[in-house]
Design a protein around this motif. Sequence first.
Motif, mmCIF file in Angstrom:
data_model
loop_
_atom_site.group_PDB
_atom_site.id
_atom_site.type_symbol
_atom_site.label_atom_id
_atom_site.label_comp_id
_atom_site.label_asym_id
_atom_site.label_seq_id
_atom_site.Cartn_x
_atom_site.Cartn_y
_atom_site.Cartn_z
ATOM 1 N N CYS A 1 11.660 -3.030 -1.540
ATOM 2 C CA CYS A 1 10.384 -3.227 -2.219
ATOM 3 C C CYS A 1 9.737 -4.547 -1.797
ATOM 4 O O CYS A 1 10.360 -5.374 -1.156
ATOM 5 N N ASP A 2 8.471 -4.709 -2.179
ATOM 6 C CA ASP A 2 7.765 -5.946 -1.868
ATOM 7 C C ASP A 2 8.149 -7.077 -2.816
ATOM 8 O O ASP A 2 8.051 -8.251 -2.464
ATOM 9 N N LEU B 1 10.075 -3.164 -9.953
ATOM 10 C CA LEU B 1 9.821 -3.164 -8.517
ATOM 11 C C LEU B 1 8.320 -3.102 -8.280
ATOM 12 O O LEU B 1 7.591 -2.449 -9.026
ATOM 13 N N ARG B 2 7.878 -3.765 -7.203
ATOM 14 C CA ARG B 2 6.471 -3.701 -6.816
ATOM 15 C C ARG B 2 6.386 -3.265 -5.363
ATOM 16 O O ARG B 2 7.096 -3.773 -4.508
ATOM 17 N N PHE B 3 5.518 -2.281 -5.114
ATOM 18 C CA PHE B 3 5.236 -1.788 -3.773
ATOM 19 C C PHE B 3 3.743 -1.908 -3.551
ATOM 20 O O PHE B 3 2.946 -1.361 -4.308
ATOM 21 N N LEU C 1 10.666 3.802 -2.544
ATOM 22 C CA LEU C 1 10.690 3.732 -4.004
ATOM 23 C C LEU C 1 11.702 4.732 -4.567
ATOM 24 O O LEU C 1 12.477 4.399 -5.459
ATOM 25 N N SER D 1 6.608 4.371 1.856
ATOM 26 C CA SER D 1 6.823 3.594 0.632
ATOM 27 C C SER D 1 7.271 4.482 -0.521
ATOM 28 O O SER D 1 8.064 4.058 -1.363
#
Length: 128
Positions: free
Chosen positions: A104-105, A120-122, A39, A35
């Motif tokens: 990303c999630d 962005l969300r991880f 990113l 991850s």
Amino acid sequence: MTDPATMAYGRAEDLPLVRAFAREQALTAGLDAGSVEALAIAVSELVTNTLQHTSGGGRIRVWAENGSVFCEVADGGSVPGTPRAMPAPDAERGRGLAIVEMLCDDMTTVAGPGRGVVRLRFAIKPPA
């Protein structure tokens, strides 16, 4: 929420420093190695877009909150709406944001007068 770590950038020479900053912050916040690299690739694409399509540079922020790591890239440009379809195979450009969205999630964009923000969300995965 931890206080966001912030870095400004404005030149192509800043790109390796931005990548290193993003990796370090993501790793410190608890992302696994895969991850962290996702990113870093996403940030590299967003910062490259800033440097190619805007003037004045931008700012990256990274923080952890509620089991996720967030990364925000803000600049003086605009961002297209979502979702972004992958361009045709023979297209010369336009894949960057579609790739970022796949890495990303979750990805959200906010465009305002003279300002574009991509967040962005991880998800932080528990250790195996």
